[in-house]
Design an enzyme around this catalytic site. Sequence first.
Site, PDB file in Angstrom:
ATOM      1  N   LEU A 264       0.869  -1.176   0.000  1.00  0.00           N
ATOM      2  CA  LEU A 264       0.000   0.000   0.000  1.00  0.00           C
ATOM      3  C   LEU A 264       0.902   1.221   0.000  1.00  0.00           C
ATOM      4  O   LEU A 264       1.924   1.243   0.700  1.00  0.00           O
ATOM      5  CB  LEU A 264      -0.912   0.015   1.231  1.00  0.00           C
ATOM      6  CG  LEU A 264      -1.993  -1.071   1.323  1.00  0.00           C
ATOM      7  CD1 LEU A 264      -2.746  -0.955   2.638  1.00  0.00           C
ATOM      8  CD2 LEU A 264      -2.965  -0.985   0.150  1.00  0.00           C
ATOM      9  N   ASP A 265       0.532   2.233  -0.790  1.00  0.00           N
ATOM     10  CA  ASP A 265       1.384   3.427  -0.841  1.00  0.00           C
ATOM     11  C   ASP A 265       1.352   4.148   0.493  1.00  0.00           C
ATOM     12  O   ASP A 265       0.526   3.861   1.376  1.00  0.00           O
ATOM     13  CB  ASP A 265       0.965   4.349  -1.993  1.00  0.00           C
ATOM     14  CG  ASP A 265      -0.482   4.779  -1.895  1.00  0.00           C
ATOM     15  OD1 ASP A 265      -0.832   5.484  -0.943  1.00  0.00           O
ATOM     16  OD2 ASP A 265      -1.274   4.377  -2.776  1.00  0.00           O
ATOM     17  N   VAL A 266       2.237   5.083   0.652  1.00  0.00           N
ATOM     18  CA  VAL A 266       2.455   5.717   1.949  1.00  0.00           C
ATOM     19  C   VAL A 266       1.212   6.452   2.454  1.00  0.00           C
ATOM     20  O   VAL A 266       0.999   6.577   3.675  1.00  0.00           O
ATOM     21  CB  VAL A 266       3.664   6.683   1.856  1.00  0.00           C
ATOM     22  CG1 VAL A 266       3.351   7.843   0.917  1.00  0.00           C
ATOM     23  CG2 VAL A 266       4.086   7.192   3.223  1.00  0.00           C
ATOM     24  N   ALA A 267       0.352   6.932   1.548  1.00  0.00           N
ATOM     25  CA  ALA A 267      -0.829   7.694   1.956  1.00  0.00           C
ATOM     26  C   ALA A 267      -2.062   6.809   2.142  1.00  0.00           C
ATOM     27  O   ALA A 267      -3.078   7.289   2.653  1.00  0.00           O
ATOM     28  CB  ALA A 267      -1.124   8.799   0.936  1.00  0.00           C
ATOM     29  N   THR A 268      -2.004   5.547   1.755  1.00  0.00           N
ATOM     30  CA  THR A 268      -3.157   4.646   1.853  1.00  0.00           C
ATOM     31  C   THR A 268      -3.107   3.890   3.173  1.00  0.00           C
ATOM     32  O   THR A 268      -2.034   3.447   3.610  1.00  0.00           O
ATOM     33  CB  THR A 268      -3.177   3.644   0.688  1.00  0.00           C
ATOM     34  OG1 THR A 268      -3.156   4.363  -0.550  1.00  0.00           O
ATOM     35  CG2 THR A 268      -4.418   2.773   0.748  1.00  0.00           C
TER      36      THR A 268
END
Length: 401
Positions: A264-268
């Site tokens: 998961l990307d850093v903002a998700t």
Amino acid sequence: MAATVASLSSSLLFSKPSLTLRPFRTLPRIITSSLPSSSSSPPQFNISFAPPKPKPKPSEPDPFSDSDPESGGQLIIPWIVRGEDGNLKLQMHPPARLLHATANSDTATTTTKVTKKNKINKNKSSEVVPKSNYSKAARRFYNDNFKDPPQRLSKVLAAAGVASRRSSEELIFGGKVTVNGSVCNTPQTRVDPAKDIIYVNGNRLPKKQPPKVYLALNKPKGYICSSGDKESKSVLSLFDDYLKILDKRNSGVPKPRLFTVGRLDVATTGLIIVTNDGDFAQQISHPSANLSKEYIAVIDGDVNKRHLIAINDGTVIEGVHCTPDSVELLPRQPDIPRPRLRIVVHEGRKHEVRELVKNAGLEIHSLKRVRIGGFRLPSDLGIGKHIELKQSHLKALGWKS
């Protein structure tokens, strides 16, 4: 002449007759009440016989009986075990967990008394003899069902927590790994950690492998799904306390090397699976698993029908046209003023949900993954917290062990 006749008659009258005694036989008594009145017809007897006793019916086999007629009187013990659904059930063979523990246990020893004719050394302790080996059928059953086959050297190093699979291959190519005293430069070499002597950088690899760990994390915002560096925060750092507890629980066993299944990307935020089982991670992350993933996207601005149609039509990502499985506008909630979209995808390409929403002309305020396959993130699991996955959860994720 007359005188002679008179003398004979007088002698017959006054002489004692001679008697002959014969034995008297008692004849059987015949009851003729049932005989017919006519004496000309032959006698008829009314004779009836009792019916034969019925043979006992064979009783059905009782699972709780002490012997089995088909097995020649072999003792059968019913086992009450708890199934994967959590309910108790009855089975006629021992649980696999018990057979595995029995096969791995050290060979027990039994003491026997020393008996000699002259009874010498009475105070000497009894001799200790090893228990007889298991039968060939038992060993074959264990090898086919429980014993791990030899594995690739790079996989063994990764499972032991030495490094990742790719880094372990680099160590092997660099000549820093020896197997049974010889340098091994082939990552595909099959080894058995319990038998083979493996050294990495001069340190011997433990014979015991770390236990398999399966965790579900509610990933917070601002964390990356890799080992990270000093400037970034990794989700693996959230398991430091768990690894300390696991180390105390399994003393003498190396710590497992954890990694995330997918990213998961850093903002998700939301659901991410963490494990040390490479086969498990490869199986559920492979496209052939066809596991759907559900996201909740909070949108800045209004959402109308044309936005939903645009998201449903899909977009091109890395040269491939990707379309979602479903798109749904969720009802408004009093505590969440912004509109929310439920988007389900199964390809799992990088930033797929964000690209779908961006292509529709919308901007994402926050994005959270709430489901992978049949496993949904528990609603009471706090941000940054994790739970250990049970066997039912692993099956919901599509794991076939």
